[in-house]
Design a protein around this motif. Structure first.
Motif, short mmCIF file in Angstrom:
data_model
loop_
_atom_site.label_atom_id
_atom_site.label_comp_id
_atom_site.label_asym_id
_atom_site.label_seq_id
_atom_site.Cartn_x
_atom_site.Cartn_y
_atom_site.Cartn_z
N LEU A 24 -3.92 -1.68 0.57
CA LEU A 24 -2.71 -1.82 -0.33
C LEU A 24 -1.58 -0.76 -0.37
CD1 LEU A 24 -1.20 -4.41 -0.69
CD2 LEU A 24 -1.69 -4.35 -3.20
N GLU A 25 -1.80 0.51 -1.29
CA GLU A 25 -0.76 1.18 -1.07
C GLU A 25 -0.66 1.97 0.26
OE1 GLU A 25 -1.48 5.96 -2.78
OE2 GLU A 25 -1.42 4.11 -3.83
N SER A 26 -1.59 2.14 1.03
CA SER A 26 -0.94 2.23 2.59
C SER A 26 0.03 0.94 3.22
CB SER A 26 -1.72 1.67 3.97
OG SER A 26 -2.32 0.87 4.13
N LEU A 27 0.12 -0.04 3.05
CA LEU A 27 1.29 -0.95 3.30
C LEU A 27 2.27 -0.54 2.85
CD1 LEU A 27 -0.37 -4.11 3.71
CD2 LEU A 27 0.45 -3.11 5.60
N TYR A 28 2.25 -0.32 1.22
CA TYR A 28 3.27 -0.15 0.66
C TYR A 28 4.41 1.72 1.54
CZ TYR A 28 3.30 -2.99 -3.48
OH TYR A 28 3.78 -4.27 -4.19
N GLN A 29 3.54 2.43 1.35
CA GLN A 29 3.89 3.36 2.40
C GLN A 29 4.98 3.29 3.58
OE1 GLN A 29 -0.13 5.77 2.62
NE2 GLN A 29 0.50 6.60 0.11
N ILE A 47 0.10 -10.31 -1.76
CA ILE A 47 -0.49 -9.61 -2.86
C ILE A 47 0.34 -7.98 -2.75
CG2 ILE A 47 -2.50 -8.01 -3.68
CD1 ILE A 47 -3.70 -10.21 -0.88
N PHE A 48 0.67 -8.42 -3.99
CA PHE A 48 1.33 -7.02 -4.43
C PHE A 48 0.87 -5.79 -5.37
CE2 PHE A 48 4.93 -10.41 -2.45
CZ PHE A 48 5.45 -9.85 -2.40
N PHE A 49 1.88 -4.86 -5.90
CA PHE A 49 0.95 -4.08 -6.95
C PHE A 49 1.80 -4.64 -8.15
CE2 PHE A 49 0.14 0.03 -4.44
CZ PHE A 49 -1.55 -0.65 -4.71
N HIS A 50 0.79 -4.95 -9.17
CA HIS A 50 1.80 -5.03 -10.35
C HIS A 50 2.36 -4.40 -10.85
CE1 HIS A 50 1.03 -7.90 -13.94
NE2 HIS A 50 2.03 -6.90 -15.04
N LYS A 51 2.36 -2.69 -10.57
CA LYS A 51 3.41 -2.21 -11.12
C LYS A 51 3.69 -1.32 -9.04
CE LYS A 51 5.16 1.10 -13.94
NZ LYS A 51 5.27 2.38 -14.47
N ASN A 52 5.44 -1.02 -8.99
CA ASN A 52 5.83 -0.23 -7.85
C ASN A 52 5.05 0.81 -7.61
OD1 ASN A 52 6.21 -2.68 -6.96
ND2 ASN A 52 8.77 -2.30 -6.66
N PRO A 53 4.86 1.21 -7.20
CA PRO A 53 4.84 2.83 -7.12
C PRO A 53 6.03 3.61 -7.42
CG PRO A 53 3.01 2.79 -5.13
CD PRO A 53 4.17 0.77 -5.49
N GLU A 54 6.42 4.92 -8.19
CA GLU A 54 7.23 5.30 -8.45
C GLU A 54 8.43 5.73 -7.00
OE1 GLU A 54 7.32 8.45 -11.36
OE2 GLU A 54 6.69 7.45 -12.40
N TRP A 55 7.13 6.51 -5.98
CA TRP A 55 7.80 6.60 -4.63
C TRP A 55 8.38 5.47 -4.16
CZ3 TRP A 55 4.27 4.37 -1.23
CH2 TRP A 55 3.15 4.40 -1.86
N PHE A 56 7.75 4.55 -4.00
CA PHE A 56 8.23 3.36 -3.45
C PHE A 56 9.81 3.13 -2.56
CE2 PHE A 56 8.46 -1.57 -2.25
CZ PHE A 56 8.35 -1.96 -1.72
N LYS A 57 10.35 2.72 -1.84
CA LYS A 57 11.35 2.76 -1.38
C LYS A 57 11.87 1.74 -1.07
CE LYS A 57 11.33 7.40 0.01
NZ LYS A 57 11.77 8.24 1.67
N GLY A 58 10.70 0.45 -0.73
CA GLY A 58 11.54 -1.12 -0.82
C GLY A 58 10.78 -1.65 0.76
#
Length: 285
Positions: A1-6, A57-68
């Motif tokens: 999931l984190e890789s999709l945020y990246q 499916i989302f993280f309950h809290k977005n990572p600080e580095w996430f840019k949208g």
């Protein structure tokens, strides 16, 4: 999931599933991942939309580095001409890409091209989509994405036998079959990517292509009835605006087109590219 945020790819279930398969996750996890994520509401938020659409499916809290998230289907082009020039130069050759726009984007990223280095996979997916729908650098042809020039070079030797895309009809002729109508609509939407008002569609076809459209030729009494028939219903989207007073015809997702309609789409792109080239040559002369 984190890789999709990246990658800035919105984690809808099909993308999450694909990423799990890419990473050789156990089959049981691939089949039940939505339920597994749902068992940890302190970490993940599973959104199940109404109407049977796929979960996200989302993280309950977005990572600080996430840019949208990147809107891969957006017609907006925020990329500079240097990028487009570099991509056009790269595509000036015998390239073919499998797996739709995502597959092409992945392959481009894997090639470590310098001009794509600043971008995430989500942005490259968007670049591929713009290359198909607006820049017309690439087209679907025989289940693959190919540079438009490659397809143009192949078209003269291809016949119009069974399953082939239709030839472009002469000006002034009435549109009498669905392939011809689909081809004309594809070309019109390349000129009007934001959509065509249904009430003006006949006039625009006559004005821009000197063609005639009568719904009666398709055993319909209203123009809107045409879009409930295949292949139009699976190829185009009808949207309403102004509180339902205006109906717009817009292009569907080319990734979901049937193989035959992808052939028609390639023909439309080729026809537009040929027309643009002729206009350029005429201007030079």
């Amino acid at each position: 999931l984190e890789s999709l945020y990246q990658d800035r790819i919105k984690p809808m279930a099909n993308y999450v599933k694909g990423r799990l398969k890419e990473r050789n996750s156990p089959e049981v996890f691939v089949k039940t991942f939505v339920e597994l994520y749902g068992q940890h509401p302190d970490l993940f938020e599973v959104q199940n939309p109404m109407g049977g659409d796929e979960a996200t499916i989302f993280f309950h809290k977005n990572p600080e580095w996430f840019k949208g998230w990147i809107d891969i289907d957006s017609p907006e082009d925020p990329y500079d001409e240097v990028l487009w020039g570099s991509l056009a130069k790269f595509l000036d050759g015998e390239h073919t890409f499998a797996g739709g726009r995502y597959g092409m984007a992945r392959e481009l990223m894997q090639r470590n091209l310098a001009f794509l280095a600043p971008y995430t996979l989500g942005q490259v997916c968007h670049i591929v989509q713009l290359s198909i729908q607006h820049r017309r650098l690439i087209v679907y042809h025989r289940k693959m994405l190919k540079p438009i020039q490659t397809v143009l070079c192949q078209l003269p030797s291809e016949g119009n036998g069974n399953g082939a895309a239709p030839e472009i009809s002469s000006e002034g002729e009435e549109i009498k079959d669905m392939d011809d109508l689909t081809l004309v609509l594809f070309r019109m939407l390349m000129h009007h990517p934001s959509g065509i008002r249904l009430c003006r569609m006949k006039q625009m076809i006559k004005h821009e292509f000197s063609r005639k459209l009568s719904e009666m030729a398709f055993q319909c009494t209203k123009l809107i009835e045409l879009f409930s028939q295949e292949p139009l219903s699976a190829t185009f989207v009808l949207d309403t605006e102004n509180d339902g007073k205006s109906i717009y015809v817009r292009l569907g997702n080319p990734d979901t087109f049937s193989d035959h309609i992808k052939g028609v789409y390639a023909m439309a792109n080729a026809a537009e590219a040929k027309q643009a080239l002729q206009g350029l040559q005429h201007g030079v002369s």
